[in-house]
Scaffold this active site. Sequence first.
Site, mmCIF file in Angstrom:
data_model
loop_
_atom_site.group_PDB
_atom_site.id
_atom_site.type_symbol
_atom_site.label_atom_id
_atom_site.label_comp_id
_atom_site.label_asym_id
_atom_site.label_seq_id
_atom_site.Cartn_x
_atom_site.Cartn_y
_atom_site.Cartn_z
ATOM 1 N N ARG A 98 0.874 -1.188 -0.069
ATOM 2 C CA ARG A 98 0.014 0.135 -0.054
ATOM 3 C C ARG A 98 0.882 1.316 0.034
ATOM 4 N NH1 ARG A 98 -4.808 -0.882 4.391
ATOM 5 N NH2 ARG A 98 -5.426 1.006 3.449
ATOM 6 N N ASP A 298 -15.998 4.241 2.182
ATOM 7 C CA ASP A 298 -15.981 2.898 3.000
ATOM 8 C C ASP A 298 -17.440 2.276 3.116
ATOM 9 O OD1 ASP A 298 -13.404 2.918 3.653
ATOM 10 O OD2 ASP A 298 -13.523 3.658 5.402
#
Length: 417
Positions: A98, A298
Amino acid sequence: MLLKIQNTNKFLSGNIKITGSKSETNRLLLLQALLKGLTIENLSNSDDGTLMQKALESHSETIDIHHAGTAMRFLTAYFSIQKDRKTILTGSKRMQERPIGILVDALRSLGAQIEYLKNEGYPPLSIQGTTLTKSEVTLNANVSSQYISALMLIGATLPNGLTILLEGKITSVPYINMTLQLLHQVGIAATFQGQSIKIEPAQLKDVKKNITVESDWSSASYYYSLVALMHRYKEEQPTQITISSYKQDSLQGDAVLAEIYTQLGVVSRFEKNKLILEVDRSKELPELLELDLSNSPDIAQTIAVSCLGLGVGCTLTGLHTLKIKETDRLEALHTEITKLGGTIEVTDKSLHLAKMTTPLLQNCTIATYHDHRMAMAFAPLGICVPICIEDAGVVSKSYPYFWEDLKTLGFTQEIIG
């Protein structure tokens, strides 16, 4: 752990207690490490919150935050200002895939001493704490808000404070505002006007302040999905789920759930610190739900799965940050929704789900890709068909008691294998 779940009840009723917001918890824990006298109640019991707390309390040179992405970003900034302390900040295999280069570059421009130990632009990091002498930094406005918040949280410790200049369209504004409001609550002067965020320097002293964390709205999304899916049953059976502790003037961007799910037949009522969800079966569902989720990405997985179960098409945009989460969430959604018989197309920043006209396929096994939100987003489909969730324990990252709470609502659960 492979978990088979199903709920054949034609009504839902129960009271659910959800612990504090992971986002608020991690911001406040970092501020608590900088400010003596700050006490926090209703902390998140998530893995991410626990890992953040342990990392801040640790005196070890090597800090492993596993899958906790927020902790990686916030701690990179935090350890960069711990003068004369060297820290190796690492994480899981996925964490090392990431990107963090944007934040590292910003911190280096302020005077931070950070080196990559493996691949350029990715953890693990070697951080030599020092005094950051510069007071201005420029970032692209469409980067993860966690990079911006990480800088905001340490801004007051810099000798001349910190000005963050944002270039381009700003995304995830609610998360920036959350950080801003929490700074205000602990007495740090800060402003966010136009394309500029300014944090005033402050003497970080004993604040003698107690803050209660609001419960996590992202976790509430799964109950919105459950109630929405009860729209399938036209019988006037009572459906009411009460969750706590919530407030209407929330700092969390995901509080937009209440507005979004009115379109899917969910009524939200606030009574003191409780949020009561009920199904409105008279509500005519849309053929196509179109949403820009750039401020609340999200909840995209939950909304897509709700629409799948209800036979509602959806087009969700503003999802570019989902590519670099615990997994590539857009590709994961494409794979798992296709398993269930859905038709879905994804790009690098959007998804389009066609209206489902045939029944969902039964007993499908949903892969979770080490992603807590994949497990919990698909779980509500157990109201529609029996479904299996792979690696079900992954929910501990944000909501350790999720499966136990579903049991109280009538879900049967069987561990397979």
